[in-house]
Design a protein around this motif. Structure first.
Motif, PDB file in Angstrom:
ATOM      1  N   THR A   1      28.039  84.458  40.468  1.00 46.53           N
ATOM      2  CA  THR A   1      28.150  85.909  40.433  1.00 46.53           C
ATOM      3  C   THR A   1      26.894  86.520  39.826  1.00 46.53           C
ATOM      4  O   THR A   1      26.375  86.035  38.836  1.00 46.53           O
ATOM      5  CB  THR A   1      29.379  86.327  39.608  1.00 46.53           C
ATOM      6  OG1 THR A   1      30.509  85.606  40.090  1.00 46.53           O
ATOM      7  CG2 THR A   1      29.633  87.805  39.740  1.00 46.53           C
ATOM      8  N   ARG A   2      26.467  87.607  40.435  1.00 48.22           N
ATOM      9  CA  ARG A   2      25.235  88.252  39.984  1.00 48.22           C
ATOM     10  C   ARG A   2      25.488  89.444  39.062  1.00 48.22           C
ATOM     11  O   ARG A   2      24.757  89.688  38.133  1.00 48.22           O
ATOM     12  CB  ARG A   2      24.407  88.699  41.181  1.00 48.22           C
ATOM     13  CG  ARG A   2      24.017  87.543  42.083  1.00 48.22           C
ATOM     14  CD  ARG A   2      22.988  87.966  43.100  1.00 48.22           C
ATOM     15  NE  ARG A   2      22.814  87.061  44.211  1.00 48.22           N
ATOM     16  CZ  ARG A   2      22.261  85.877  44.145  1.00 48.22           C
ATOM     17  NH1 ARG A   2      21.866  85.405  43.010  1.00 48.22           N
ATOM     18  NH2 ARG A   2      22.121  85.128  45.219  1.00 48.22           N
ATOM     19  N   SER A   3      26.536  90.213  39.307  1.00 49.08           N
ATOM     20  CA  SER A   3      26.771  91.414  38.509  1.00 49.08           C
ATOM     21  C   SER A   3      27.924  91.196  37.523  1.00 49.08           C
ATOM     22  O   SER A   3      28.845  90.425  37.779  1.00 49.08           O
ATOM     23  CB  SER A   3      27.080  92.608  39.404  1.00 49.08           C
ATOM     24  OG  SER A   3      28.336  92.462  40.011  1.00 49.08           O
ATOM     25  N   ALA A   4      27.866  91.914  36.416  1.00 47.34           N
ATOM     26  CA  ALA A   4      28.892  91.791  35.375  1.00 47.34           C
ATOM     27  C   ALA A   4      30.226  92.356  35.843  1.00 47.34           C
ATOM     28  O   ALA A   4      31.283  91.818  35.512  1.00 47.34           O
ATOM     29  CB  ALA A   4      28.430  92.506  34.112  1.00 47.34           C
ATOM     30  N   SER A   5      30.195  93.428  36.619  1.00 45.22           N
ATOM     31  CA  SER A   5      31.451  94.018  37.094  1.00 45.22           C
ATOM     32  C   SER A   5      32.162  93.086  38.074  1.00 45.22           C
ATOM     33  O   SER A   5      33.390  92.973  38.058  1.00 45.22           O
ATOM     34  CB  SER A   5      31.195  95.371  37.751  1.00 45.22           C
ATOM     35  OG  SER A   5      30.358  95.225  38.874  1.00 45.22           O
ATOM     36  N   GLU A   6      31.394  92.401  38.902  1.00 44.69           N
ATOM     37  CA  GLU A   6      31.978  91.443  39.838  1.00 44.69           C
ATOM     38  C   GLU A   6      32.571  90.255  39.082  1.00 44.69           C
ATOM     39  O   GLU A   6      33.636  89.749  39.437  1.00 44.69           O
ATOM     40  CB  GLU A   6      30.913  90.968  40.829  1.00 44.69           C
ATOM     41  CG  GLU A   6      31.444  90.075  41.923  1.00 44.69           C
ATOM     42  CD  GLU A   6      30.359  89.614  42.880  1.00 44.69           C
ATOM     43  OE1 GLU A   6      30.664  88.753  43.711  1.00 44.69           O
ATOM     44  OE2 GLU A   6      29.208  90.087  42.775  1.00 44.69           O
ATOM     45  N   LEU A   7      31.885  89.824  38.020  1.00 46.97           N
ATOM     46  CA  LEU A   7      32.385  88.717  37.203  1.00 46.97           C
ATOM     47  C   LEU A   7      33.700  89.096  36.520  1.00 46.97           C
ATOM     48  O   LEU A   7      34.647  88.301  36.501  1.00 46.97           O
ATOM     49  CB  LEU A   7      31.342  88.322  36.155  1.00 46.97           C
ATOM     50  CG  LEU A   7      31.748  87.192  35.209  1.00 46.97           C
ATOM     51  CD1 LEU A   7      31.951  85.896  35.982  1.00 46.97           C
ATOM     52  CD2 LEU A   7      30.700  87.007  34.135  1.00 46.97           C
ATOM     53  N   GLU A   8      33.790  90.311  36.002  1.00 47.53           N
ATOM     54  CA  GLU A   8      35.021  90.766  35.356  1.00 47.53           C
ATOM     55  C   GLU A   8      36.180  90.824  36.347  1.00 47.53           C
ATOM     56  O   GLU A   8      37.305  90.491  36.008  1.00 47.53           O
ATOM     57  CB  GLU A   8      34.823  92.132  34.696  1.00 47.53           C
ATOM     58  CG  GLU A   8      33.979  92.092  33.455  1.00 47.53           C
ATOM     59  CD  GLU A   8      34.549  91.192  32.379  1.00 47.53           C
ATOM     60  OE1 GLU A   8      35.778  91.226  32.141  1.00 47.53           O
ATOM     61  OE2 GLU A   8      33.768  90.429  31.783  1.00 47.53           O
ATOM     62  N   GLU A   9      35.894  91.245  37.567  1.00 47.17           N
ATOM     63  CA  GLU A   9      36.931  91.303  38.602  1.00 47.17           C
ATOM     64  C   GLU A   9      37.428  89.905  38.948  1.00 47.17           C
ATOM     65  O   GLU A   9      38.624  89.678  39.106  1.00 47.17           O
ATOM     66  CB  GLU A   9      36.380  92.011  39.850  1.00 47.17           C
ATOM     67  CG  GLU A   9      37.397  92.198  40.942  1.00 47.17           C
ATOM     68  CD  GLU A   9      38.531  93.117  40.546  1.00 47.17           C
ATOM     69  OE1 GLU A   9      39.657  92.878  41.018  1.00 47.17           O
ATOM     70  OE2 GLU A   9      38.316  94.057  39.773  1.00 47.17           O
ATOM     71  N   LYS A  10      36.521  88.959  39.047  1.00 43.24           N
ATOM     72  CA  LYS A  10      36.898  87.588  39.390  1.00 43.24           C
ATOM     73  C   LYS A  10      37.586  86.884  38.223  1.00 43.24           C
ATOM     74  O   LYS A  10      38.408  86.000  38.440  1.00 43.24           O
ATOM     75  CB  LYS A  10      35.674  86.797  39.849  1.00 43.24           C
ATOM     76  CG  LYS A  10      35.189  87.219  41.215  1.00 43.24           C
ATOM     77  CD  LYS A  10      34.045  86.360  41.693  1.00 43.24           C
ATOM     78  CE  LYS A  10      33.630  86.775  43.097  1.00 43.24           C
ATOM     79  NZ  LYS A  10      32.580  85.914  43.617  1.00 43.24           N
TER      80      LYS A  10
END
Length: 169
Positions: free
Chosen positions: A119-128
């Motif tokens: 994952t590249r972005s922090a928001s995407e990581l939080e969602e996952k």
């Protein structure tokens, strides 16, 4: 002659309503596309605590029954059987909870490390991260299910007064 014309008019109007009209308004087209989106629910998150609950109940039933039978074979006193069953329930529930927590947390940690690499972005990581299994939920489910499974043989030890029937049950 007039009857056949009415029949043709009914058929032609029926054919007009069958054919879909193309969307001319962009907003209507977008709304139509949103209606067609199928919602998919990921059940794999639920699998960890469900597995923990099934194994916990099974282990609670079998280990508490074995413990009560072994103590009952040595002493005929129902209080001793009940006390050993309660001790087995508490010890087993704690053991199952800790074991499940460690097991699921190691899986969580491994999957989180892999997600951080991908994952590249922090928001995407939080969602996952929200989709990962919960170690605490699995531990609670396992301890609760163990306790429910262990209560069943304890009821037999409490309510059956005859020694042979109690050990047999």
């Amino acid at each position: 002659m007039e009857a056949p014309q009415e029949s043709n008019q009914i058929q032609s109007s029926f054919k007009e309503t069958e054919t879909p009209q193309p969307f001319t308004d962009l907003e209507n087209q977008r709304n139509h596309e949103l209606e067609e989106v199928e919602v998919i629910f990921n059940y794999s998150k639920r699998a960890q605590w469900l597995r923990a609950a099934v194994l916990g109940a099974n282990d609670g039933l079998l280990s508490t029954t074995s413990l009560i039978m072994c103590v009952g074979a040595v002493r005929q006193d129902p209080k001793t059987m009940i006390l050993s069953g309660i001790a087995g329930l508490i010890g087993g529930a704690c053991s199952m909870a800790i074991g499940e927590f460690v097991s699921v947390y190691s899986q969580y940690d491994t999957e989180l490390t892999q997600l951080k690499r991908e994952t590249r972005s922090a928001s995407e990581l939080e969602e996952k991260k929200k989709r990962l299994p919960s170690p605490l939920q699995a531990a609670i489910a396992s301890a609760f299910a163990f306790s429910v499974g262990a209560v069943i043989p304890l009821f037999g030890a409490v309510f059956v007064k005859d020694y042979v029937a109690r050990v047999g049950l």
